[in-house]
Scaffold this motif. Structure first.
Motif, PDB file in Angstrom:
ATOM      1  N   ASP A 228      13.522  -0.511 -12.217  1.00  0.00           N
ATOM      2  CA  ASP A 228      14.640   0.084 -11.669  1.00  0.00           C
ATOM      3  C   ASP A 228      15.802   0.040 -12.977  1.00  0.00           C
ATOM      4  OD1 ASP A 228      16.338   1.281 -10.323  1.00  0.00           O
ATOM      5  OD2 ASP A 228      16.625   0.201  -8.367  1.00  0.00           O
ATOM      6  N   ASP A 229      16.904   0.529 -12.649  1.00  0.00           N
ATOM      7  CA  ASP A 229      17.901   0.766 -13.607  1.00  0.00           C
ATOM      8  C   ASP A 229      18.636  -0.545 -13.948  1.00  0.00           C
ATOM      9  OD1 ASP A 229      17.587   3.415 -13.845  1.00  0.00           O
ATOM     10  OD2 ASP A 229      19.264   3.963 -12.345  1.00  0.00           O
ATOM     11  N   ASP A 230      18.538  -1.552 -13.068  1.00  0.00           N
ATOM     12  CA  ASP A 230      18.872  -2.957 -13.555  1.00  0.00           C
ATOM     13  C   ASP A 230      17.846  -3.933 -14.162  1.00  0.00           C
ATOM     14  OD1 ASP A 230      17.463  -3.233 -11.143  1.00  0.00           O
ATOM     15  OD2 ASP A 230      19.023  -4.071 -10.028  1.00  0.00           O
ATOM     16  N   GLY A 231      16.827  -3.313 -14.465  1.00  0.00           N
ATOM     17  CA  GLY A 231      15.630  -4.069 -14.895  1.00  0.00           C
ATOM     18  C   GLY A 231      14.816  -4.624 -13.966  1.00  0.00           C
TER      19      GLY A 231
ATOM     20  N   ASP B 272      16.001  12.999 -14.474  1.00  0.00           N
ATOM     21  CA  ASP B 272      17.155  13.592 -14.081  1.00  0.00           C
ATOM     22  C   ASP B 272      17.645  13.040 -12.750  1.00  0.00           C
ATOM     23  OD1 ASP B 272      16.787  15.506 -16.170  1.00  0.00           O
ATOM     24  OD2 ASP B 272      16.209  17.156 -14.871  1.00  0.00           O
ATOM     25  N   GLY B 273      17.913  11.872 -12.893  1.00  0.00           N
ATOM     26  CA  GLY B 273      18.524  11.294 -11.694  1.00  0.00           C
ATOM     27  C   GLY B 273      17.720  10.875 -10.410  1.00  0.00           C
ATOM     28  N   TRP B 274      16.420  11.462 -10.449  1.00  0.00           N
ATOM     29  CA  TRP B 274      15.451  11.434  -9.232  1.00  0.00           C
ATOM     30  C   TRP B 274      14.465  10.476  -9.485  1.00  0.00           C
ATOM     31  CZ3 TRP B 274      16.555  13.669  -4.642  1.00  0.00           C
ATOM     32  CH2 TRP B 274      17.467  14.481  -4.518  1.00  0.00           C
ATOM     33  N   TRP B 275      14.051   9.578  -8.532  1.00  0.00           N
ATOM     34  CA  TRP B 275      12.742   8.838  -8.596  1.00  0.00           C
ATOM     35  C   TRP B 275      11.624   9.637  -8.015  1.00  0.00           C
ATOM     36  CZ3 TRP B 275      11.375   5.064 -11.483  1.00  0.00           C
ATOM     37  CH2 TRP B 275      12.382   4.147 -11.782  1.00  0.00           C
ATOM     38  N   TYR B 276      10.673  10.204  -8.940  1.00  0.00           N
ATOM     39  CA  TYR B 276       9.264  10.878  -8.110  1.00  0.00           C
ATOM     40  C   TYR B 276       8.203   9.934  -7.887  1.00  0.00           C
ATOM     41  CZ  TYR B 276      11.964  15.358  -9.647  1.00  0.00           C
ATOM     42  OH  TYR B 276      12.856  16.183  -9.591  1.00  0.00           O
ATOM     43  N   LEU B 277       7.711  10.169  -6.482  1.00  0.00           N
ATOM     44  CA  LEU B 277       6.501   9.420  -6.187  1.00  0.00           C
ATOM     45  C   LEU B 277       5.462  10.431  -6.159  1.00  0.00           C
ATOM     46  CD1 LEU B 277       5.163   6.743  -4.945  1.00  0.00           C
ATOM     47  CD2 LEU B 277       6.029   7.513  -2.992  1.00  0.00           C
ATOM     48  N   LEU B 278       4.249  10.138  -7.131  1.00  0.00           N
ATOM     49  CA  LEU B 278       3.192  10.984  -7.085  1.00  0.00           C
ATOM     50  C   LEU B 278       2.090  10.062  -6.570  1.00  0.00           C
ATOM     51  CD1 LEU B 278       2.542  13.658  -8.722  1.00  0.00           C
ATOM     52  CD2 LEU B 278       1.491  12.373 -10.501  1.00  0.00           C
TER      53      LEU B 278
ATOM     54  N   GLY C 258     -11.763  17.181  -0.622  1.00  0.00           N
ATOM     55  CA  GLY C 258     -10.431  17.437  -0.229  1.00  0.00           C
ATOM     56  C   GLY C 258      -9.442  16.641  -0.951  1.00  0.00           C
ATOM     57  N   HIS C 259      -9.874  16.193  -2.179  1.00  0.00           N
ATOM     58  CA  HIS C 259      -8.967  15.468  -2.951  1.00  0.00           C
ATOM     59  C   HIS C 259      -7.803  16.396  -3.446  1.00  0.00           C
ATOM     60  CE1 HIS C 259      -8.670  11.908  -6.085  1.00  0.00           C
ATOM     61  NE2 HIS C 259      -7.860  11.921  -5.001  1.00  0.00           N
ATOM     62  N   ALA C 260      -6.554  15.626  -3.537  1.00  0.00           N
ATOM     63  CA  ALA C 260      -5.309  16.660  -3.830  1.00  0.00           C
ATOM     64  C   ALA C 260      -4.240  15.662  -4.361  1.00  0.00           C
ATOM     65  CB  ALA C 260      -4.642  17.170  -2.432  1.00  0.00           C
ATOM     66  N   VAL C 261      -3.294  16.185  -4.925  1.00  0.00           N
ATOM     67  CA  VAL C 261      -2.194  15.612  -5.558  1.00  0.00           C
ATOM     68  C   VAL C 261      -0.779  15.959  -4.736  1.00  0.00           C
ATOM     69  CG1 VAL C 261      -0.615  15.056  -7.523  1.00  0.00           C
ATOM     70  CG2 VAL C 261      -3.117  15.152  -7.792  1.00  0.00           C
ATOM     71  N   SER C 262       0.051  15.101  -4.215  1.00  0.00           N
ATOM     72  CA  SER C 262       1.365  15.289  -3.532  1.00  0.00           C
ATOM     73  C   SER C 262       2.372  14.509  -4.300  1.00  0.00           C
ATOM     74  CB  SER C 262       0.983  15.074  -2.172  1.00  0.00           C
ATOM     75  OG  SER C 262       0.329  15.878  -1.625  1.00  0.00           O
ATOM     76  N   VAL C 263       3.547  15.165  -3.853  1.00  0.00           N
ATOM     77  CA  VAL C 263       4.801  14.456  -4.786  1.00  0.00           C
ATOM     78  C   VAL C 263       5.947  14.329  -3.719  1.00  0.00           C
ATOM     79  CG1 VAL C 263       5.729  16.477  -5.863  1.00  0.00           C
ATOM     80  CG2 VAL C 263       6.065  14.299  -6.549  1.00  0.00           C
ATOM     81  N   ALA C 264       6.856  13.372  -3.886  1.00  0.00           N
ATOM     82  CA  ALA C 264       8.207  13.252  -3.004  1.00  0.00           C
ATOM     83  C   ALA C 264       8.932  12.712  -3.974  1.00  0.00           C
ATOM     84  CB  ALA C 264       7.831  12.282  -1.774  1.00  0.00           C
ATOM     85  N   ARG C 265      10.442  12.857  -3.719  1.00  0.00           N
ATOM     86  CA  ARG C 265      11.510  12.309  -4.750  1.00  0.00           C
ATOM     87  C   ARG C 265      12.553  11.572  -3.847  1.00  0.00           C
ATOM     88  NH1 ARG C 265      14.445  17.933  -6.795  1.00  0.00           N
ATOM     89  NH2 ARG C 265      15.399  18.311  -4.743  1.00  0.00           N
ATOM     90  N   SER C 266      13.305  10.796  -4.308  1.00  0.00           N
ATOM     91  CA  SER C 266      14.347  10.120  -3.885  1.00  0.00           C
ATOM     92  C   SER C 266      15.251   9.619  -5.090  1.00  0.00           C
ATOM     93  CB  SER C 266      13.848   9.043  -3.309  1.00  0.00           C
ATOM     94  OG  SER C 266      15.004   7.884  -2.818  1.00  0.00           O
ATOM     95  N   ARG C 267      16.554   9.754  -4.683  1.00  0.00           N
ATOM     96  CA  ARG C 267      17.506   9.021  -5.548  1.00  0.00           C
ATOM     97  C   ARG C 267      17.405   7.856  -5.760  1.00  0.00           C
ATOM     98  NH1 ARG C 267      19.615  13.139  -8.666  1.00  0.00           N
ATOM     99  NH2 ARG C 267      20.339  14.978  -7.394  1.00  0.00           N
ATOM    100  N   ALA C 268      16.870   6.973  -4.964  1.00  0.00           N
ATOM    101  CA  ALA C 268      16.520   5.342  -5.062  1.00  0.00           C
ATOM    102  C   ALA C 268      14.977   5.179  -5.172  1.00  0.00           C
ATOM    103  CB  ALA C 268      17.223   4.577  -3.880  1.00  0.00           C
ATOM    104  N   ILE C 269      14.791   4.249  -6.183  1.00  0.00           N
ATOM    105  CA  ILE C 269      13.406   3.763  -6.316  1.00  0.00           C
ATOM    106  C   ILE C 269      12.826   3.487  -4.961  1.00  0.00           C
ATOM    107  CG2 ILE C 269      14.140   1.249  -6.888  1.00  0.00           C
ATOM    108  CD1 ILE C 269      11.966   1.431  -9.152  1.00  0.00           C
ATOM    109  N   ASP C 270      13.433   2.926  -3.950  1.00  0.00           N
ATOM    110  CA  ASP C 270      12.646   2.570  -2.725  1.00  0.00           C
ATOM    111  C   ASP C 270      13.005   3.531  -1.615  1.00  0.00           C
ATOM    112  OD1 ASP C 270      15.492   1.976  -2.541  1.00  0.00           O
ATOM    113  OD2 ASP C 270      15.437   0.124  -1.875  1.00  0.00           O
ATOM    114  N   GLY C 271      13.656   4.957  -2.042  1.00  0.00           N
ATOM    115  CA  GLY C 271      13.461   5.779  -1.078  1.00  0.00           C
ATOM    116  C   GLY C 271      14.837   5.874  -0.325  1.00  0.00           C
ATOM    117  N   PRO C 272      14.958   6.897   0.637  1.00  0.00           N
ATOM    118  CA  PRO C 272      13.804   7.502   1.434  1.00  0.00           C
ATOM    119  C   PRO C 272      13.294   8.718   0.559  1.00  0.00           C
ATOM    120  CG  PRO C 272      15.829   8.116   2.361  1.00  0.00           C
ATOM    121  CD  PRO C 272      16.316   6.897   1.541  1.00  0.00           C
ATOM    122  N   PHE C 273      12.087   8.940   0.603  1.00  0.00           N
ATOM    123  CA  PHE C 273      11.431   9.916  -0.050  1.00  0.00           C
ATOM    124  C   PHE C 273      11.201  11.205   0.642  1.00  0.00           C
ATOM    125  CE2 PHE C 273      10.511   5.988  -2.624  1.00  0.00           C
ATOM    126  CZ  PHE C 273      10.555   6.601  -4.080  1.00  0.00           C
TER     127      PHE C 273
END
Length: 500
Positions: free
Chosen positions: A137-140, A200-206, A215-230
């Motif tokens: 995270d930004d604080d290390g 760009d200020g977002w945390w992306y969770l791949l 059926g394998h696939a890749v999905s993604v979500a994002r949040s302003r914080a490292i711990d969500g909500p995503f």
């Protein structure tokens, strides 16, 4: 969504790291890229690769190369070391992974040089699951995100894993809090393989979803914080080949990296099935490359980049220098059964693991059609050349004092046939993957070169050494192992792709 391009040797069909190289994780340091793959029961574990262009890769070594990091020979097929994440921070490379035979633990090894040596493991206990990721995270603060398999993470029931997370202290080897669920995925099966990154200020969770099969696939979500909500992307999954006729299937388990020019790329796994339905893949899950474009704050995957050439997979090894990192074993550490021979080459001693697997000097098959030759000392101990998918699915040619035998095991069935004799002090055992004569992916043809020239001993359907028959997560390997009390002597080995 996935955008595909036209013809050519494109990234959609050409692996950048072919042959049993699953679960890729990539990071960049300046102009250099480094990549790690899963290795399961094989030791040394976790191959480490280097590239300057994301297309051409050279293996630097293996991160887990001693017993204190991974106890070689203790894991059954498709167990052992699961999906790693490779990251770089403040002059140090961090590699986090799971040994599934040490449940409830995630392990971290570090190095200042990705070629090694890598440290003994930092053990993070109480995190039951697989596929760990590290981010800061930004604080290390260091955060470990993983595929949580602990039923306590699913208080309302259900049998799907979840994406879980906890803050950790790597210096102390401590988990600082009770793990929490950060995302359950989009509803597809088996959400796993998480990777966190910032843009760009977002945390992306791949993540990977749908299971590592068709059926394998890749999905993604994002949040302003490292711990969500995503928040899930509106176009999920952003990569999949399910229900298509693409020659590459099972695409998923991806990682992203930013190039020096600010553009982005994705590495991901896929397989190349061949033959009649259900089609059979034999080289395991391989590493592929895609271009990523950002549209409205979300990644869009393009697989239309052209690759300059397929990977150079050929090698000749006379074992005069240090052992190349391509060599691994399913049954014991290489140091336990391989030594230099006084007259050149290597001596192999018979060593069987607790799992029953013979220790074998092994290399991955990396092409759809190939030829492998092992020149051996016929006056030394008995030796076998084995094509292995796992310990219940293999073919091998055996040489014992000039007598030749072909043996095979397919599940509970095993056969052994005498196939003649060969003369000569130095004999070459040969195996080729050739075009299928039935409806499988290929045939495996075994032969021998002796004083009277080359002749063929046996030709067998390759489908029985495929994941679709055997199950599991690995691919074929070419192994040389001793059969008796006297050590076998290997003079040289040669592997080359064959145009198909």
């Amino acid at each position: 969504m996935t955008v595909e391009g036209g013809g050519g040797r494109d990234a959609a069909t050409t692996p950048i790291i072919p042959g049993f190289s699953p679960d890729p994780s990539v990071c960049r340091v300046g102009a250099d890229y480094y990549l790690a793959n899963s290795s399961f029961e094989y030791a040394p574990g976790i191959p480490i690769w280097h590239s300057r262009d994301l297309r051409t890769w050279t293996q630097l070594g293996n991160a887990l190369d001693r017993e204190s990091q991974f106890p070689a020979g203790a894991s059954d097929p498709s167990r052992g070391i699961y999906a790693p994440t490779l990251r770089y921070r403040d002059g140090t490379f961090y590699l986090v992974t799971t040994n599934v035979d040490a449940p409830g633990e995630q392990i971290v090894v570090t190095a200042t040089d990705p070629a090694g040596p890598w440290s003994d493991p930092i053990v993070l206990a109480g995190l039951g699951g697989i596929d760990p990721d590290l981010a800061w995270d930004d604080d290390g603060t260091c955060v470990l995100t993983y595929c949580g398999l602990d039923p306590a993470l699913r208080p309302h029931g259900g049998d799907l894993p979840v994406i879980a997370q906890a803050r950790v202290d790597l210096a102390r080897g401590e988990v600082r809090e009770r793990p929490r669920v950060v995302w359950g995925g989009t509803g597809l099966a088996h959400p796993e393989g998480p990777h966190l990154f910032q843009r760009d200020g977002w945390w992306y969770l791949l993540i990977a979803e749908g299971g590592t099969e068709r059926g394998h696939a890749v999905s993604v979500a994002r949040s302003r914080a490292i711990d969500g909500p995503f928040e899930a992307a509106p176009a999920n999954p952003i990569l999949s080949r399910r229900s298509t006729s693409s020659p590459v299937q099972n695409t998923g388990h991806a990682d992203l990296v930013e190039r020096p020019d600010g553009t982005w790329a994705m590495v991901y796994l896929g397989v190349r099935p061949r033959g009649f339905s259900p089609a059979f893949h034999v080289n395991g899950r391989e590493t592929f490359l895609a271009r990523v474009e950002w549209v409205d704050g979300w990644p869009v995957v393009h697989v239309d980049d052209l690759l300059p050439a397929p990977a150079d997979t050929a090698f000749i090894d006379d074992f005069t220098g240090p052992l190349h990192p391509r060599w691994v074993s399913p049954g014991a550490p290489l140091s336990a059964f391989v030594e230099r021979a006084a007259g050149g080459g290597l001596l192999l001693r018979r060593t069987d693991a607790a799992t029953g697997a013979p220790a074998a000097l092994s290399a991955r098959t990396r092409d759809l059609r190939w030829r492998y030759e092992a020149r051996v000392d016929a006056s030394a101990g008995a030796v076998a050349l084995r094509v292995r998918l796992d310990e219940r699915h293999w073919y091998e040619a055996r040489l014992d004092a000039g007598a030749l035998t072909f043996a095979a095991r397919i599940g509970p069935l095993s056969v052994s046939d005498d196939v003649g004799r060969v003369d000569g002090e130095a004999v070459t055992l040969v195996v080729e993957a050739v075009d299928a004569t039935a409806e499988g992916p290929d045939d495996l043809r075994f032969g021998v070169i002796g004083a009277d020239g080359e002749r063929w001993l046996a030709q067998k359907d390759g489908r029985y050494l495929s994941t679709e028959v055997a199950g599991g997560f690995t691919g074929r390997t070419l192994g040389l192992h001793a059969l008796g009390a006297e050590p076998a002597r290997i003079l040289s080995a040669r592997y080359s792709p064959v145009a198909g």
